[in-house]
Design an enzyme around this catalytic site. Structure first.
Site, PDB file in Angstrom:
ATOM      1  N   LYS A  60       0.842  -1.199   0.000  1.00  0.00           N
ATOM      2  CA  LYS A  60       0.000   0.000   0.000  1.00  0.00           C
ATOM      3  C   LYS A  60       0.879   1.252   0.000  1.00  0.00           C
ATOM      4  O   LYS A  60       0.675   2.174  -0.763  1.00  0.00           O
ATOM      5  CB  LYS A  60      -0.922  -0.023   1.215  1.00  0.00           C
ATOM      6  CG  LYS A  60      -1.817   1.189   1.284  1.00  0.00           C
ATOM      7  CD  LYS A  60      -2.801   1.136   2.431  1.00  0.00           C
ATOM      8  CE  LYS A  60      -3.539   2.480   2.491  1.00  0.00           C
ATOM      9  NZ  LYS A  60      -4.450   2.580   3.608  1.00  0.00           N
TER      10      LYS A  60
ATOM     11  N   GLU B  96      10.638  -5.003   4.130  1.00  0.00           N
ATOM     12  CA  GLU B  96      10.676  -6.413   3.723  1.00  0.00           C
ATOM     13  C   GLU B  96      10.313  -6.550   2.244  1.00  0.00           C
ATOM     14  O   GLU B  96      10.991  -7.245   1.475  1.00  0.00           O
ATOM     15  CB  GLU B  96       9.689  -7.251   4.555  1.00  0.00           C
ATOM     16  CG  GLU B  96      10.041  -7.387   6.024  1.00  0.00           C
ATOM     17  CD  GLU B  96       9.419  -6.300   6.891  1.00  0.00           C
ATOM     18  OE1 GLU B  96       9.111  -5.202   6.366  1.00  0.00           O
ATOM     19  OE2 GLU B  96       9.250  -6.542   8.098  1.00  0.00           O
TER      20      GLU B  96
ATOM     21  N   GLY C 203      -4.761  -1.757   4.852  1.00  0.00           N
ATOM     22  CA  GLY C 203      -3.924  -2.886   4.442  1.00  0.00           C
ATOM     23  C   GLY C 203      -4.581  -4.236   4.682  1.00  0.00           C
ATOM     24  O   GLY C 203      -4.650  -5.084   3.787  1.00  0.00           O
TER      25      GLY C 203
ATOM     26  N   GLU D 251      -4.734  -6.935  14.756  1.00  0.00           N
ATOM     27  CA  GLU D 251      -4.215  -5.627  14.360  1.00  0.00           C
ATOM     28  C   GLU D 251      -5.335  -4.578  14.419  1.00  0.00           C
ATOM     29  O   GLU D 251      -5.084  -3.396  14.651  1.00  0.00           O
ATOM     30  CB  GLU D 251      -3.608  -5.685  12.946  1.00  0.00           C
ATOM     31  CG  GLU D 251      -2.710  -4.495  12.638  1.00  0.00           C
ATOM     32  CD  GLU D 251      -1.862  -4.675  11.384  1.00  0.00           C
ATOM     33  OE1 GLU D 251      -0.645  -4.929  11.499  1.00  0.00           O
ATOM     34  OE2 GLU D 251      -2.416  -4.573  10.276  1.00  0.00           O
TER      35      GLU D 251
END
Ligand code: F6P
Length: 506
Positions: free
Chosen positions: A193, A199, A252, A338
């Site tokens: 996004k 990573e 996300g 999350e």
């Protein structure tokens, strides 16, 4: 006002599951509901059975009062209207618009982006980017978990393109993908996004390096970017014509429906991806238009709140009795933890009581032979969801599926009934809750509805706890410290310093 409702909820009697069934002969009709995915009589559906939870009329009445006190209807309307519901980041949360349900302009923009994505997917399938047999999809968190789950669930019968979702920065993950791909026929999807995640960007560079080392003349010509930050993708080297954008207002962990779903469409073909969106849209409409207990995600949230806040359950278990849904617990961990692993309310004040439980789980029947001991006889009360499908996904002897489903249903029955024995070690206390989600079949549409159900359940839980499920500041501090370590020059605690020295870092 919500505090007063919580006080009343705490004071209610807590009948056992057996008592609840004895007292109310209509219990199953009240708490087990079929959700239809279409209007014709052959349409597939999903049964949501919450009857083996401790919800009863008294609790439901008060949870409905709690929904009123926390303005569930208003917050839900704001969500679908594309208002700023993510107040800490000043953003809307418009994942439903990706499925065609939401603010008109956002739905139109999502449709335009999907149109472009469909055109690119179909062009690649037709050979516009040469012979594409493999796709390495690099992304992490919400940019990886959804695609990995959807492909594993829906593309087992033969994917149109062989997709490898790689998330971990650990090079072992990428090496495993390289071992299965022929560089001459491999393309790269970079899913991020923000297009800044360390990573993902490191993995993307390494894929470019691998293509180059293996004599691919124009590695950047093999790249598709899936992002809400197109300018950053261009700067990184992706050709503008191969950038599939999505809106900043899609979070996300809610982004599988956007261009982040590109590898899913590559594996399944566009018509199946469109059905997946439609299945989710059916759940969106149900969630938007249904009130009280009849609203399936809200009903599930009532039970979630009951166990977390009134029974002190710190975890919730999810067991998919279907190998195709083996990655669902991983996906739900991000979605729920999350989103709702927070300590402050929308207004910034501290939350009074626990928030998201720890989501964990596995696949049946494997988990029965590993962790179910604790569910049946341990001292932790764990509310469990079982998820299964009536139609099997394989052609082996019927015994496989019969035994699988018998075991699934047996677990729910055993947890509830328990068993007394003279020998304490052989006694089962029983009265342990479970919910069962039984799909007619695992299809793109039913899978879409299943995932959307969990998104809305997560949102409903957040509303009842008065928290914002759409930010995730808790992940930032660790990232900042990792950056400081990379840059060098900062001193840390003695334990961390010793570890860094041993590893030769910093
Ligand atoms: O660090 C957490 C997180 O921001 C998740 O919320 C997100 O899904 C993931 O990282 C990946 O972010 P991006 O898609 O921007 O690379």
């Amino acid at each position: 006002m919500s505090d007063a409702v919580w006080e009343q909820l705490k004071s209610l009697d807590k009948p056992t599951l057996a008592e609840l069934f004895d007292r109310d002969s209509a219990r199953l009709d009240t708490f087990a509901t079929r959700f239809e995915l279409g209007s014709d009589e052959n349409a597939s559906g999903i049964r949501f059975d919450w009857s083996k939870t401790h919800l009863d009329a008294a609790h439901v009445e008060l949870f409905e009062a709690l929904a009123k006190a926390t303005d569930f209807a208003g917050r839900r309307a704001a969500l679908f209207a594309g208002e700023i519901v993510n107040v800490t980041e000043g953003r809307a949360a418009e994942h439903t618009a990706q499925r065609g349900v939401g603010k008109e302009e956002s739905v139109a923009l999502a449709a335009e982006n999907h149109h472009r994505m469909a055109a690119i997917v179909e062009a690649i399938h037709r050979g516009a980017m040469g012979d594409v047999k493999h796709l390495i999809h690099v992304g992490i968190g919400g940019s990886a978990l959804g695609p990995a789950l959807a492909i594993d669930a829906l593309a087992r019968d033969g994917a149109m393109v062989d997709v490898h979702v790689v998330s971990n920065i650990d090079g072992n993950a990428l090496e495993a993908a390289f071992a299965k791909c022929d560089p001459a026929t491999t393309m790269l999807a970079i899913a991020s996004k923000t297009f800044t995640t360390i990573e993902t960007m490191t993995n993307a560079e390494s894929v470019i390096g691998w293509l180059r080392e293996n004599a691919v003349a124009d590695p950047y010509g093999r790249v598709v970017a899936l992002t809400a930050a197109p300018a950053k993708a261009i700067e990184w080297g992706v050709d503008e014509t191969r950038i599939l954008p999505f809106s900043e207002s899609v979070g996300g962990r809610y982004s599988l429906w956007s261009s982040i779903g590109f590898p899913v469409a590559m594996a399944l073909g566009w018509p199946d991806f469109a059905e997946f969106l439609d299945g989710a849209a059916a759940m969106d409409e149900h969630f938007r238009d249904t009130d009280g207990l009849a609203n399936l995600p809200l009903r599930a949230a009532f039970a979630d709140q009951y166990y977390t806040r009134l029974r002190g359950c710190q975890t919730r278990g999810v067991f998919a009795y279907d190998e195709r849904l083996a990655l669902l617990p991983d996906y739900l961990q991000q979605l729920e933890m999350e989103s709702n692993g927070k300590s402050v309310k929308v207004d910034g004040s501290p939350v009074d009581g626990p928030t998201a439980p720890i989501t964990w789980g596995g696949v049946g029947t494997d988990a029965q032979h590993a962790v179910f001991q604790l569910l049946h006889q341990g001292t932790n009360l764990v509310p469990v969801d079982f998820i299964a499908a009536i139609v099997p996904g394989h052609d082996l002897a019927a015994a496989h599926h019969r035994i699988l489903l018998s075991n699934c249903f047996a677990q729910g029955a055993a947890l509830m009934a328990g068993k007394k024995s003279e020998d304490p070690a052989r006694s089962y206390p029983g009265d342990r809750p479970s919910a069962t989600i039984l799909l007619d079949e695992v299809s793109p549409a039913s899978f879409g509805a299943l995932v959307a159900f969990h998104e809305h359940r997560t949102f409903a839980n957040a509303v009842l706890m008065e928290i914002n499920p759409f930010d995730q500041f808790g992940v930032e501090l660790g990232k900042e410290i990792a950056k400081q370590i990379e840059q060098g020059g900062t001193r840390f605690d003695p334990s961390t310093e010793a570890l860094l020295e041993l590893a030769g870092i910093g």
